[in-house]
Scaffold this motif. Structure first.
Motif, short mmCIF file in Angstrom:
data_model
loop_
_atom_site.label_atom_id
_atom_site.label_comp_id
_atom_site.label_asym_id
_atom_site.label_seq_id
_atom_site.Cartn_x
_atom_site.Cartn_y
_atom_site.Cartn_z
N LEU A 13 77.82 -40.61 44.93
CA LEU A 13 77.33 -39.24 44.73
C LEU A 13 77.81 -38.33 45.86
CD1 LEU A 13 73.71 -40.04 43.48
CD2 LEU A 13 75.51 -38.90 42.15
N ALA A 14 77.82 -38.87 47.08
CA ALA A 14 78.31 -38.07 48.22
C ALA A 14 79.80 -37.78 48.07
CB ALA A 14 78.05 -38.81 49.53
N ASP A 15 80.52 -38.70 47.47
CA ASP A 15 81.95 -38.50 47.22
C ASP A 15 82.14 -37.35 46.22
OD1 ASP A 15 84.61 -39.18 47.68
OD2 ASP A 15 84.70 -40.46 45.90
N VAL A 16 81.32 -37.38 45.16
CA VAL A 16 81.39 -36.29 44.17
C VAL A 16 81.05 -34.95 44.84
CG1 VAL A 16 80.31 -35.38 42.06
CG2 VAL A 16 80.90 -37.82 42.22
N ALA A 17 80.13 -34.99 45.81
CA ALA A 17 79.77 -33.77 46.54
C ALA A 17 80.79 -33.51 47.64
CB ALA A 17 78.37 -33.90 47.12
N LYS A 18 82.04 -33.76 47.34
CA LYS A 18 83.18 -33.45 48.21
C LYS A 18 83.02 -34.05 49.61
CE LYS A 18 84.93 -29.45 45.77
NZ LYS A 18 84.07 -29.55 44.58
N ASP A 19 82.64 -35.33 49.64
CA ASP A 19 82.50 -36.06 50.89
C ASP A 19 81.42 -35.48 51.80
OD1 ASP A 19 83.12 -38.36 52.21
OD2 ASP A 19 84.83 -37.54 53.31
N CYS A 20 80.28 -35.20 51.19
CA CYS A 20 79.11 -34.80 51.97
C CYS A 20 78.79 -35.89 52.98
CB CYS A 20 77.93 -34.62 51.01
SG CYS A 20 76.33 -34.78 51.79
N PRO A 21 78.50 -35.54 54.24
CA PRO A 21 78.12 -36.56 55.22
C PRO A 21 76.85 -37.28 54.79
CG PRO A 21 78.40 -34.40 56.26
CD PRO A 21 78.49 -34.18 54.80
N LEU A 22 76.92 -38.59 54.81
CA LEU A 22 75.80 -39.41 54.32
C LEU A 22 75.43 -40.43 55.39
CD1 LEU A 22 73.97 -40.50 51.97
CD2 LEU A 22 75.93 -41.92 51.30
N TYR A 23 74.15 -40.56 55.64
CA TYR A 23 73.64 -41.49 56.65
C TYR A 23 72.60 -42.35 55.96
CZ TYR A 23 71.20 -42.70 61.10
OH TYR A 23 70.61 -43.32 62.18
N LEU A 33 72.39 -35.15 44.08
CA LEU A 33 73.71 -34.51 44.06
C LEU A 33 73.63 -33.05 44.51
CD1 LEU A 33 76.73 -34.65 43.44
CD2 LEU A 33 76.19 -34.00 41.07
N ARG A 34 72.62 -32.35 44.02
CA ARG A 34 72.51 -30.92 44.40
C ARG A 34 72.26 -30.78 45.91
NH1 ARG A 34 68.46 -27.40 41.18
NH2 ARG A 34 69.82 -25.69 41.83
N ALA A 35 71.40 -31.63 46.46
CA ALA A 35 71.13 -31.56 47.91
C ALA A 35 72.39 -31.90 48.70
CB ALA A 35 69.99 -32.49 48.28
N MET A 36 73.15 -32.87 48.19
CA MET A 36 74.40 -33.24 48.88
C MET A 36 75.40 -32.08 48.84
SD MET A 36 74.96 -37.17 47.69
CE MET A 36 74.23 -38.54 48.61
N GLN A 37 75.49 -31.41 47.71
CA GLN A 37 76.41 -30.27 47.63
C GLN A 37 76.01 -29.19 48.63
OE1 GLN A 37 75.80 -29.62 43.43
NE2 GLN A 37 77.78 -30.54 42.87
N LYS A 38 74.71 -28.98 48.75
CA LYS A 38 74.22 -27.98 49.71
C LYS A 38 74.54 -28.42 51.15
CE LYS A 38 72.23 -24.60 49.49
NZ LYS A 38 72.88 -23.26 49.61
N ALA A 39 74.34 -29.70 51.43
CA ALA A 39 74.61 -30.20 52.78
C ALA A 39 76.10 -30.06 53.10
CB ALA A 39 74.16 -31.66 52.91
N ARG A 40 76.93 -30.36 52.11
CA ARG A 40 78.38 -30.21 52.31
C ARG A 40 78.71 -28.76 52.70
NH1 ARG A 40 82.76 -32.90 53.76
NH2 ARG A 40 82.09 -31.50 55.36
N GLY A 81 87.77 -44.26 54.84
CA GLY A 81 87.81 -43.00 55.59
C GLY A 81 86.70 -42.04 55.22
N ARG A 82 85.68 -42.54 54.58
CA ARG A 82 84.62 -41.65 54.10
C ARG A 82 83.63 -41.32 55.21
NH1 ARG A 82 83.12 -42.45 49.11
NH2 ARG A 82 81.65 -40.84 49.65
N ASN A 83 82.94 -40.19 54.97
CA ASN A 83 81.96 -39.65 55.91
C ASN A 83 80.62 -40.37 55.77
OD1 ASN A 83 82.14 -37.60 57.75
ND2 ASN A 83 82.18 -35.97 56.21
N VAL A 84 80.62 -41.68 55.88
CA VAL A 84 79.42 -42.48 55.63
C VAL A 84 79.03 -43.21 56.91
CG1 VAL A 84 78.47 -44.43 54.32
CG2 VAL A 84 79.92 -42.74 53.18
N PHE A 85 77.75 -43.12 57.25
CA PHE A 85 77.21 -43.74 58.46
C PHE A 85 75.96 -44.52 58.09
CE2 PHE A 85 79.11 -39.62 59.28
CZ PHE A 85 80.10 -39.95 60.20
N ALA A 86 75.56 -45.43 58.98
CA ALA A 86 74.33 -46.16 58.69
C ALA A 86 73.63 -46.57 59.97
CB ALA A 86 74.62 -47.39 57.83
N GLU A 87 72.33 -46.72 59.84
CA GLU A 87 71.52 -47.25 60.93
C GLU A 87 70.84 -48.53 60.44
OE1 GLU A 87 68.12 -44.56 61.72
OE2 GLU A 87 67.09 -45.40 59.99
#
Ligand code: URP
Ligand code: ZN
Ligand code: ZN
Ligand code: ZN
Length: 467
Positions: free
Chosen positions: A228-238, A168-175, A258-264
């Protein structure tokens, strides 16, 4: 040097079209209607071939330390193999080992790569821990080092693992700083319980690697990362190396919201199965030990992943190239599957294996190019320098021959591995000619003209997909 590529079919995100491509020095100078280019310049005949942007493999692990050994490709051998297979950019994972300063881990990775690469390269950063120092380092890497993506692991407790608070902390930072969190989404705590239970029952063969990493634990971690990315205000997640239908379902739902979620996903999950591994004699199954693991052919994973590529719920295909030889490396796990170093080598085969998807009617030509080159470049801040045939872009160009054939074998591959996870695979197409920044590094006779040190470090910007 000026070079006009004539007579080919350029494939871009909007589809194939006939065009001639003028290369001037290291970049693409112009794209002409057929026959409209300048006269009197050197030409390269692409008649009957596709002209595509060089492949961008956004997930490799040259020399990754794992389980007491190191991935067997160096930046020299691995990038040379990539070049042979039509990949002209890799994004490798620099590693901060737990307890190490992030910048020291990055410096060590530059030390491994600098002067050794045959093609251009960039880095993501694996965070070996999340604390005040590494959070501060994330900002510095984004602003000063050209590194705008950070991988965390919900798997591998005690090795690379981050707990939910750290995630969560890393996601908040990324956001905050515009970077992307790349997630290895498997519930490592639960997996370790299943592994210990299997070993205590005497289930030590390679096949138990996959059996102890069930799809539910990939889906659960994927879902947890998304929330968790949602809690981090829609932190981009891959989500990296997605393998299971159930995990894809989580990604698709988030994207529909509509979330900022991607995948490979990776070629191994599109083609190989747990049953391939089960059918292998003795310890041979270790060749296919990777995480996330191969999935059962009796479940709809492969068909769902191909569909996900079409619908863009899976945006990128990367290799997760992480080669280990059988001898002295995979063999560390004889008698205990949990000690088999995890990974499959495939950096050389991604462009071909995905082209087979075109031949099989599972992907359009445009989508092939998008998933192997354009989208990874855009996702990770390399576009339009990489990933597209357009004026101003680097002249990283592959001529691909749809009438050629490729047979994959340890006898002919260029990766530093004593086996191939893809032994005997045949592809109805062939990498014909490869240019890296305007230089022909593989010619149509298969001769290699590249050199160690030609590849340059690419400072990346922020993702095109940030909102
Ligand atoms: O098995 C794998 N994928 N090895 C490489 C490390 C990782 O988790 O990506
Ligand atoms: Zn991973
Ligand atoms: Zn990986
Ligand atoms: Zn060769």
């Amino acid at each position: 040097m000026t070079l006009l590529i004539t007579g080919g079919t350029v494939v871009g995100p909007s589809g194939p079209y006939a065009a001639d491509v003028l290369v001037d020095g290291e970049t693409i100078a112009a794209v002409f209607a057929p026959g409209r280019g300048p006269e009197g310049v050197e030409t390269l005949d692409a008649t009957g071939k596709y002209v595509i942007p060089g492949g961008v493999d956004a997930h490799t692990h040259m020399e990754l330390p794992f389980g007491g050994t190191f991935a067997s490709d160096t930046f020299d051998t691995g990038t040379r193999a990539a070049a042979h297979g039509g990949t002209t950019t890799i994004i490798d994972f620099a590693v901060q080992r737990t307890g190490e300063v992030v910048q020291d881990g990055l410096a060590a990775w530059h030390g491994k790569a600098e002067g050794n690469c045959h093609i251009d390269y960039a880095f993501h950063m694996i965070l070996g821990g999340v604390d005040d120092d590494s959070l501060k380092a994330m900002d510095q890497l984004v602003t000063d080092e050209g590194i705008s993506s950070f991988k965390l692991f919900m798997a591998y407790p005690g090795v690379f693992y981050s707990d939910d608070g750290q995630v969560l902390r890393a996601m908040q930072k990324a956001r905050d700083n515009g970077s992307i969190i790349m997630m290895h989404a498997e519930n490592g705590i639960a997996i370790d319980v299943l592994v210990q239970q299997a070993l205590s029952r005497g289930e030590t063969d390679p096949i138990h690697h996959g059996i102890t990493r069930p799809t539910q634990l990939e889906a659960e971690a994927t879902s947890r990362a998304i929330w968790l990315a949602d809690v981090a205000k829609d932190c981009p997640l891959y989500i990296v190396h997605l393998s299971a239908s159930e995990a894809l379902e989580q990604v698709a739902r988030a994207r529909n919201d509509g979330r900022n979620v991607f995948a490979e996903t990776c070629p191994q999950y599109l083609y190989l199965t747990l049953e391939d591994q089960l059918g292998a004699p003795g310890f041979e199954g270790a060749k296919w030990v990777c995480s996330t693991p191969l999935r059962s052919k009796h479940e709809p994973h492969r068909a769902d992943l191909w569909r996900g590529l079409r619908t863009n719920d899976l945006a990128v295909v990367s290799t997760d190239h992480c080669p280990f030889c059988m001898k002295d490396q995979k063999e560390l796990g004889v008698g205990d599957f949990s000690k088999i170093p995890n990974g499959i080598g495939g950096v050389e085969h991604r462009v071909d294996l995905l082209y087979q998807g075109v031949v099989d009617g599972k992907l359009s030509l445009a989508r092939w190019v998008e998933t192997i080159a354009t989208t990874p470049a855009r996702m990770f801040g390399l576009y339009p320098r990489k990933g597209v045939i357009a004026p101003g872009s680097d002249a990283d160009i592959v001529l691909y021959d749809p009438n050629g054939r490729t047979r994959i074998s340890v006898e002919t591959h260029h990766m530093n591995m004593d086996h191939s996870a893809w032994e005997g695979y045949e592809i109805a197409g062939k990498v014909d000619t490869v240019l890296s920044r305007g230089t022909v590094i593989v010619d149509s006779a298969g001769n290699y003209h590249g050199r160690k040190g030609h590849g340059q470090f690419l400072r990346r910007g922020l993702s095109d997909y940030l909102i």
